[in-house]
Design an enzyme around this catalytic site. Sequence first.
Site, PDB file in Angstrom:
ATOM      1  N   PHE A  80      23.369  46.345  32.602  1.00 43.52           N
ATOM      2  CA  PHE A  80      24.342  47.371  32.218  1.00 43.52           C
ATOM      3  C   PHE A  80      25.779  47.054  32.639  1.00 43.52           C
ATOM      4  O   PHE A  80      26.684  47.870  32.449  1.00 43.52           O
ATOM      5  CB  PHE A  80      23.910  48.752  32.725  1.00 43.52           C
ATOM      6  CG  PHE A  80      22.815  49.393  31.893  1.00 43.52           C
ATOM      7  CD1 PHE A  80      22.500  48.925  30.625  1.00 43.52           C
ATOM      8  CD2 PHE A  80      22.103  50.492  32.380  1.00 43.52           C
ATOM      9  CE1 PHE A  80      21.496  49.533  29.845  1.00 43.52           C
ATOM     10  CE2 PHE A  80      21.103  51.105  31.614  1.00 43.52           C
ATOM     11  CZ  PHE A  80      20.808  50.619  30.347  1.00 43.52           C
ATOM     12  N   HIS A  82      13.429  34.951  36.627  1.00 44.23           N
ATOM     13  CA  HIS A  82      13.982  34.250  35.462  1.00 44.23           C
ATOM     14  C   HIS A  82      13.609  32.788  35.644  1.00 44.23           C
ATOM     15  O   HIS A  82      14.176  32.098  36.493  1.00 44.23           O
ATOM     16  CB  HIS A  82      15.498  34.427  35.385  1.00 44.23           C
ATOM     17  CG  HIS A  82      16.107  33.756  34.190  1.00 44.23           C
ATOM     18  ND1 HIS A  82      16.838  34.440  33.252  1.00 44.23           N
ATOM     19  CD2 HIS A  82      16.076  32.467  33.764  1.00 44.23           C
ATOM     20  CE1 HIS A  82      17.231  33.604  32.303  1.00 44.23           C
ATOM     21  NE2 HIS A  82      16.790  32.382  32.600  1.00 44.23           N
ATOM     22  N   HIS A 130      10.772  37.510  30.313  1.00 44.73           N
ATOM     23  CA  HIS A 130      11.082  36.934  28.987  1.00 44.73           C
ATOM     24  C   HIS A 130      10.420  35.582  28.718  1.00 44.73           C
ATOM     25  O   HIS A 130      11.092  34.565  28.556  1.00 44.73           O
ATOM     26  CB  HIS A 130      12.588  36.859  28.727  1.00 44.73           C
ATOM     27  CG  HIS A 130      13.480  36.535  29.897  1.00 44.73           C
ATOM     28  ND1 HIS A 130      13.177  35.548  30.794  1.00 44.73           N
ATOM     29  CD2 HIS A 130      14.659  37.075  30.300  1.00 44.73           C
ATOM     30  CE1 HIS A 130      14.135  35.488  31.693  1.00 44.73           C
ATOM     31  NE2 HIS A 130      15.035  36.405  31.432  1.00 44.73           N
ATOM     32  N   ASP A 166      15.486  43.107  27.741  1.00 44.81           N
ATOM     33  CA  ASP A 166      16.534  42.190  28.198  1.00 44.81           C
ATOM     34  C   ASP A 166      17.868  42.554  27.552  1.00 44.81           C
ATOM     35  O   ASP A 166      18.641  41.680  27.142  1.00 44.81           O
ATOM     36  CB  ASP A 166      16.171  40.722  27.942  1.00 44.81           C
ATOM     37  CG  ASP A 166      17.050  39.773  28.752  1.00 44.81           C
ATOM     38  OD1 ASP A 166      17.863  40.248  29.574  1.00 44.81           O
ATOM     39  OD2 ASP A 166      16.926  38.549  28.564  1.00 44.81           O
ATOM     40  N   HIS A 206      27.174  41.514  25.088  1.00 49.00           N
ATOM     41  CA  HIS A 206      28.451  40.805  25.183  1.00 49.00           C
ATOM     42  C   HIS A 206      29.253  41.244  23.967  1.00 49.00           C
ATOM     43  O   HIS A 206      28.678  41.651  22.949  1.00 49.00           O
ATOM     44  CB  HIS A 206      28.243  39.292  25.148  1.00 49.00           C
ATOM     45  CG  HIS A 206      27.455  38.765  26.310  1.00 49.00           C
ATOM     46  ND1 HIS A 206      28.007  38.586  27.565  1.00 49.00           N
ATOM     47  CD2 HIS A 206      26.165  38.381  26.422  1.00 49.00           C
ATOM     48  CE1 HIS A 206      27.082  38.105  28.390  1.00 49.00           C
ATOM     49  NE2 HIS A 206      25.950  37.989  27.723  1.00 49.00           N
TER      50      HIS A 206
HETATM   51  O1  DOR Z   1      20.440  35.908  27.684  1.00 49.33           O
HETATM   52  C1  DOR Z   1      20.535  36.378  28.807  1.00 49.33           C
HETATM   53  N1  DOR Z   1      21.518  37.233  29.123  1.00 49.33           N
HETATM   54  N2  DOR Z   1      19.650  36.012  29.734  1.00 49.33           N
HETATM   55  C2  DOR Z   1      19.838  36.319  31.030  1.00 49.33           C
HETATM   56  O2  DOR Z   1      19.089  35.874  31.846  1.00 49.33           O
HETATM   57  C3  DOR Z   1      20.981  37.134  31.457  1.00 49.33           C
HETATM   58  C4  DOR Z   1      21.502  37.944  30.356  1.00 49.33           C
HETATM   59  C5  DOR Z   1      22.872  38.496  30.659  1.00 49.33           C
HETATM   60  O3  DOR Z   1      23.022  39.138  31.695  1.00 49.33           O
HETATM   61  O4  DOR Z   1      23.781  38.287  29.851  1.00 49.33           O
END
Ligand code: DOR
Length: 438
Positions: free
Chosen positions: A57, A173, A227, A299, A303
């Site tokens: 978050f 992870h 994942h 997950d 972004h």
């Molecule tokens: O794709 C991913 N994004 N894998 C992760 O392990 C972290 C996550 C992120 O926090 O952006």
Amino acid sequence: MVLTGGTIVTRDGIHRADIAIRDGTIAGIGQEARGGQTLDITGLTVLPGVIDSQVHFREPGHEQKENLEAGTRAALLGGVCSVFEMPNTSPPTTTAEALDDKFRRARGRAWVDHAFFIGASPDNIEDLAELERLPGCTGVKIFMGSSTGTLLVPDDKSLARVLASGTRRCAIHAEDEDRLNERKALIKDGASVEIHPEVRDPLSALIATRRILELARAAGRPVHVLHISTADELPLLAAAKDIATAETTPNHLTLTAPQCYRELGARAQMNPPVRDQAHQDALWEQGIRGGVIDVLGSDHAPHTLEEKALPYPQSPSGMPGTQTLLPVMLDHVHRGRLTLERLAELASWMPARIYGASRKGALAVGYDADLTIVDLNATRTIRNDWIASPAGWTPFDGKTVRGWPIMTMIRGRVAMREDEVLGSPMGQPVTFETDEGD
Ligand code: DOR
């Protein structure tokens, strides 16, 4: 309050039954359900409140991508009743103060119940046994390979020390940092994101999963491998049920390389990567139907589209997912790929059990009245403009699904109905068995 006329998904199967709720708790099911106010939900199906046990978050640090208010609102709109949030924020959640800061920020702003992971880092190993027992803490998260943020515990010696510090199940992870670093040489100028599943290749995942299973067994410490993306890891995980549980995501079960990269570009980029049809088929066959996978987590890792437009590999990994977890999975149920009972096990029951969340994840007397009420026959099209996260997009934009969350009830209160959030944010910290002094 009594919910009447619905079809309910319980540990004993699917049947028509009324549900009585008192003081936020399930007080009776079926014949026992008698009471004052009634809510007719004829035609709808009640799942135990969905728990999304893997969300990012971004608060504190990157609130333009996501924050606790919007992220929990996204969860609520998607039929999710509780979220377990990851520690790779900025600063990372590696201390009691940082954990406390997240709870303070969530107070009065979180729409769903919530818990936070503590991140393992070389600086806090000795404190983890104490930190993992703080109220509302889901447990320890270990990044074996670099991903978004700075958290990293790459070597076996440090990993063994982390596993020796504490007793609760650790979330992992699993991508091998050394191999990820070697593979960066594959990225030439002008490389396309299509190369992402080759850079972070199946062997990167397999090596790390094999290492952590051996370390976990040596330490006698349960782990949960997040994942899972490859066919190759499944036999190892199948043989390690004594010490390990496993998770995959709707993304890995739904998007397929190379098409997803051609259609979505870096929006389909995540770690570990979405892979080809053969890996996806194995995730369904051995993982979901064969029982190797225990949990589905989204997950959720937003972004911004500006960041996603950067050339690979500057484009960051991760995509929003908490709001679409249930609609996408209900569509898979509709297509006959898994049963509703199995979905309830993967998305409600097991996330609660593996981390020891109290009174969550089942439709049973004495449990919190967290209910995910869905219409299995509703056909809707997922759209970017439905997405609550500030990032404002979903890899499933334009996807038509059958099955939709119609109502989300949190501890007996209707908090979402027909795509609208109701009232004010009333999410509370999740209680764990460790909080109750076991
Ligand atoms: O794709 C991913 N994004 N894998 C992760 O392990 C972290 C996550 C992120 O926090 O952006």
